[in-house]
Design an enzyme around this catalytic site. Structure first.
Site, PDB file in Angstrom:
ATOM      1  N   SER A 120     -30.442 -10.266  27.803  1.00  0.00           N
ATOM      2  CA  SER A 120     -29.578 -11.303  27.229  1.00  0.00           C
ATOM      3  C   SER A 120     -29.196 -12.337  28.269  1.00  0.00           C
ATOM      4  O   SER A 120     -28.862 -13.463  27.925  1.00  0.00           O
ATOM      5  CB  SER A 120     -28.266 -10.685  26.729  1.00  0.00           C
ATOM      6  OG  SER A 120     -28.506  -9.680  25.813  1.00  0.00           O
ATOM      7  N   HIS A 143     -35.886 -12.220  22.778  1.00  0.00           N
ATOM      8  CA  HIS A 143     -34.464 -11.893  22.629  1.00  0.00           C
ATOM      9  C   HIS A 143     -34.126 -11.675  21.149  1.00  0.00           C
ATOM     10  O   HIS A 143     -34.013 -12.628  20.379  1.00  0.00           O
ATOM     11  CB  HIS A 143     -33.616 -13.027  23.238  1.00  0.00           C
ATOM     12  CG  HIS A 143     -32.158 -12.700  23.324  1.00  0.00           C
ATOM     13  ND1 HIS A 143     -31.167 -13.572  22.980  1.00  0.00           N
ATOM     14  CD2 HIS A 143     -31.516 -11.554  23.711  1.00  0.00           C
ATOM     15  CE1 HIS A 143     -29.988 -13.002  23.151  1.00  0.00           C
ATOM     16  NE2 HIS A 143     -30.174 -11.787  23.597  1.00  0.00           N
ATOM     17  N   GLU A 155     -35.396 -15.222  19.843  1.00  0.00           N
ATOM     18  CA  GLU A 155     -35.654 -16.287  20.808  1.00  0.00           C
ATOM     19  C   GLU A 155     -36.842 -15.847  21.675  1.00  0.00           C
ATOM     20  O   GLU A 155     -36.800 -14.750  22.247  1.00  0.00           O
ATOM     21  CB  GLU A 155     -34.423 -16.526  21.682  1.00  0.00           C
ATOM     22  CG  GLU A 155     -33.256 -17.154  20.930  1.00  0.00           C
ATOM     23  CD  GLU A 155     -32.008 -17.317  21.803  1.00  0.00           C
ATOM     24  OE1 GLU A 155     -31.488 -18.430  21.860  1.00  0.00           O
ATOM     25  OE2 GLU A 155     -31.558 -16.330  22.401  1.00  0.00           O
ATOM     26  N   ASN A 193     -26.603 -17.753  22.534  1.00  0.00           N
ATOM     27  CA  ASN A 193     -25.345 -17.331  23.161  1.00  0.00           C
ATOM     28  C   ASN A 193     -24.532 -18.515  23.672  1.00  0.00           C
ATOM     29  O   ASN A 193     -23.308 -18.442  23.749  1.00  0.00           O
ATOM     30  CB  ASN A 193     -25.601 -16.308  24.270  1.00  0.00           C
ATOM     31  CG  ASN A 193     -25.585 -14.895  23.702  1.00  0.00           C
ATOM     32  OD1 ASN A 193     -24.937 -14.630  22.693  1.00  0.00           O
ATOM     33  ND2 ASN A 193     -26.303 -13.993  24.334  1.00  0.00           N
TER      34      ASN A 193
HETATM   35  N1  LIG Z   1     -26.395  -5.061  22.299  1.00  0.00           N
HETATM   36  C1  LIG Z   1     -26.754  -6.281  21.875  1.00  0.00           C
HETATM   37  O1  LIG Z   1     -26.177  -6.844  20.928  1.00  0.00           O
HETATM   38  C2  LIG Z   1     -27.925  -6.962  22.516  1.00  0.00           C
HETATM   39  C3  LIG Z   1     -28.515  -8.072  21.902  1.00  0.00           C
HETATM   40  C4  LIG Z   1     -29.637  -8.659  22.488  1.00  0.00           C
HETATM   41  C5  LIG Z   1     -30.134  -8.152  23.677  1.00  0.00           C
HETATM   42  N2  LIG Z   1     -29.526  -7.085  24.272  1.00  0.00           N
HETATM   43  C6  LIG Z   1     -30.121  -6.567  25.512  1.00  0.00           C
HETATM   44  O2  LIG Z   1     -30.909  -5.426  25.182  1.00  0.00           O
HETATM   45  C7  LIG Z   1     -30.920  -4.514  26.288  1.00  0.00           C
HETATM   46  C8  LIG Z   1     -30.493  -3.144  25.789  1.00  0.00           C
HETATM   47  O3  LIG Z   1     -29.213  -3.226  25.210  1.00  0.00           O
HETATM   48  P1  LIG Z   1     -28.624  -2.056  24.280  1.00  0.00           P
HETATM   49  O4  LIG Z   1     -27.369  -2.601  23.697  1.00  0.00           O
HETATM   50  O5  LIG Z   1     -29.695  -1.503  23.400  1.00  0.00           O
HETATM   51  O6  LIG Z   1     -28.262  -0.958  25.399  1.00  0.00           O
HETATM   52  P2  LIG Z   1     -28.108   0.630  25.216  1.00  0.00           P
HETATM   53  O7  LIG Z   1     -27.187   1.052  26.298  1.00  0.00           O
HETATM   54  O8  LIG Z   1     -27.776   0.977  23.798  1.00  0.00           O
HETATM   55  O9  LIG Z   1     -29.587   1.183  25.497  1.00  0.00           O
HETATM   56  C9  LIG Z   1     -30.204   1.146  26.745  1.00  0.00           C
HETATM   57  C10 LIG Z   1     -31.199   2.290  26.801  1.00  0.00           C
HETATM   58  O10 LIG Z   1     -31.974   2.172  28.001  1.00  0.00           O
HETATM   59  C11 LIG Z   1     -32.233   3.488  28.430  1.00  0.00           C
HETATM   60  N3  LIG Z   1     -32.672   3.547  29.819  1.00  0.00           N
HETATM   61  C12 LIG Z   1     -31.927   3.437  30.934  1.00  0.00           C
HETATM   62  N4  LIG Z   1     -32.712   3.617  32.024  1.00  0.00           N
HETATM   63  C13 LIG Z   1     -33.976   3.829  31.582  1.00  0.00           C
HETATM   64  C14 LIG Z   1     -35.211   4.079  32.222  1.00  0.00           C
HETATM   65  N5  LIG Z   1     -35.312   4.150  33.545  1.00  0.00           N
HETATM   66  N6  LIG Z   1     -36.310   4.243  31.453  1.00  0.00           N
HETATM   67  C15 LIG Z   1     -36.221   4.179  30.111  1.00  0.00           C
HETATM   68  N7  LIG Z   1     -35.060   3.952  29.439  1.00  0.00           N
HETATM   69  C16 LIG Z   1     -33.952   3.789  30.177  1.00  0.00           C
HETATM   70  C17 LIG Z   1     -30.914   4.210  28.195  1.00  0.00           C
HETATM   71  O11 LIG Z   1     -31.052   5.625  28.243  1.00  0.00           O
HETATM   72  C18 LIG Z   1     -30.541   3.685  26.814  1.00  0.00           C
HETATM   73  O12 LIG Z   1     -31.090   4.501  25.794  1.00  0.00           O
HETATM   74  C19 LIG Z   1     -30.017  -5.124  27.356  1.00  0.00           C
HETATM   75  O13 LIG Z   1     -30.809  -5.845  28.264  1.00  0.00           O
HETATM   76  C20 LIG Z   1     -29.133  -6.076  26.567  1.00  0.00           C
HETATM   77  O14 LIG Z   1     -28.642  -7.143  27.339  1.00  0.00           O
HETATM   78  C21 LIG Z   1     -28.457  -6.465  23.708  1.00  0.00           C
END
Ligand SMILES: NC(=O)c1ccc[n+]([C@@H]2O[C@H](COP(=O)([O-])OP(=O)(O)OC[C@H]3O[C@@H](n4cnc5c(N)ncnc54)[C@H](O)[C@@H]3O)[C@@H](O)[C@H]2O)c1
Length: 286
Positions: A120, A143, A155, A193
């Site tokens: 993000s 994104h 995006e 954003n």
């Molecule tokens: N939450 C939102 O609304 C949103 C929206 C768009 C983008 N994002 C982006 O998406 C990404 C994930 O966000 P999220 O909310 O799903 O987070 P989350 O915490 O729900 O999930 C992250 C996952 O990554 C895993 N992980 C960590 N280290 C790892 C590794 N070495 N190998 C494999 N998996 C690993 C974790 O175990 C977890 O399951 C981030 O970069 C975030 O900025 C989030």
């Protein structure tokens, strides 16, 4: 790319599991990798919960649910992503971790595999430096918005070295799963954003100046602007700590216009984070 080509997802959390579902429900084969098999299976359980809701609403049948689940393979092994045509990374928002993952993937994935990050806030170009120069043209940002299985927009963010052909391929893949992609430059906050937080900051300012109540500002956005949800309601769903974090990142890049408002900082300090703590802009304890 046809509907039986293979997708790899790294990170089976909230975004990764929902993104996996977007692909599996139109027949793509998806390997979902997390740090452990247990965590990858947790992602699959989340997909199953989302599908159960669709089942209850009569949007899919039990057979369709089984078919979708059969397209998903949880794993803790990069080797299972070696034949993927596209890998989407959705791990924690941590530059060092994401770079390490892309560097690891670069050694196991086939030469023509496209790499995408769902970051993000981290620069796509900076993350792309984790892969060898032979792959850098096939690296971009994808994104998605939460919940990814519902929100249509994606995006698509090329880095400095991303080839146009890669952008075209990814745009077509996204259309094949029913998404509406837009091309956006690799700038902090991308496009959505920046729009969203400019609005949230003004929303907080309206409340500080007692121009209207939080309830009425939400009503104004829903009934006057056609938004499906009011900004305070939405901030409470998203988590105010996350909202503050994003505004601090935007403020670091763009300065005063994205400075978070004191009333948001107070909410976070007081742990009024939103639905997650039962209290945010509104009280959910009753
Ligand atoms: N939450 C939102 O609304 C949103 C929206 C768009 C983008 N994002 C982006 O998406 C990404 C994930 O966000 P999220 O909310 O799903 O987070 P989350 O915490 O729900 O999930 C992250 C996952 O990554 C895993 N992980 C960590 N280290 C790892 C590794 N070495 N190998 C494999 N998996 C690993 C974790 O175990 C977890 O399951 C981030 O970069 C975030 O900025 C989030």
């Amino acid at each position: 790319m046809n509907a039986r080509k293979k997708i790899g997802i790294v990170g089976a959390g909230m975004m990764g599991s929902e993104i996996a579902l977007c692909f599996a429900r139109v027949g793509y084969l998806v390997s979902i990798k997390d740090a452990t098999l247990e965590l990858a299976e947790k992602g699959l359980a989340n997909v199953s919960r989302v599908l159960d809701k669709s089942l209850k609403k009569g949007k899919i049948t039990e057979d369709e649910k089984v078919e979708i689940i059969s397209c998903l393979m949880p794993t803790d092994n990069y080797g299972d992503l070696s034949d993927a045509d596209l890998v989407i990374e959705a791990v924690f928002e941590d530059e060092t971790l994401k770079k390490q993952i892309f560097s690891d993937l670069d050694t196991v994935c086939k030469a023509d595999c496209i790499f995408a990050t769902n970051t993000s806030s981290i620069s796509v170009t900076i993350l792309s430096t984790a892969v060898r120069k032979e792959r850098i043209g096939q690296f971009l940002g994808m994104h998605f918005f939460s919940p990814a299985s519902v929100m249509k927009l994606v995006e698509v963010i090329p880095g400095i070295d991303t080839q146009n052909e890669t952008v075209d391929i990814v745009m077509n893949i996204l259309r094949s799963i029913g998404k509406e992609p837009i091309r956006v430059k690799d700038v902090t906050g991308f496009a959505v954003n920046r729009i969203f937080h400019a609005m949230l900051i003004e929303t907080c300012r309206l409340l500080e100046e007692e121009v209207a109540s939080a309830e009425d500002i939400d009503k104004a956005c829903k009934l006057g602007l056609g938004h499906p949800m009011g900004p305070f309601e939405l901030m409470d769903i998203l988590n105010n700590a996350l909202n503050l974090e994003v505004e601090e990142i935007l403020c670091n890049t763009y300065g005063e216009r994205f400075r978070p408002r004191p009333n948001l900082k107070q909410r976070v300090a007081a742990k009024h984070l939103g639905r997650v703590t039962q209290r945010g802009w509104f009280d959910y304890s009753k």
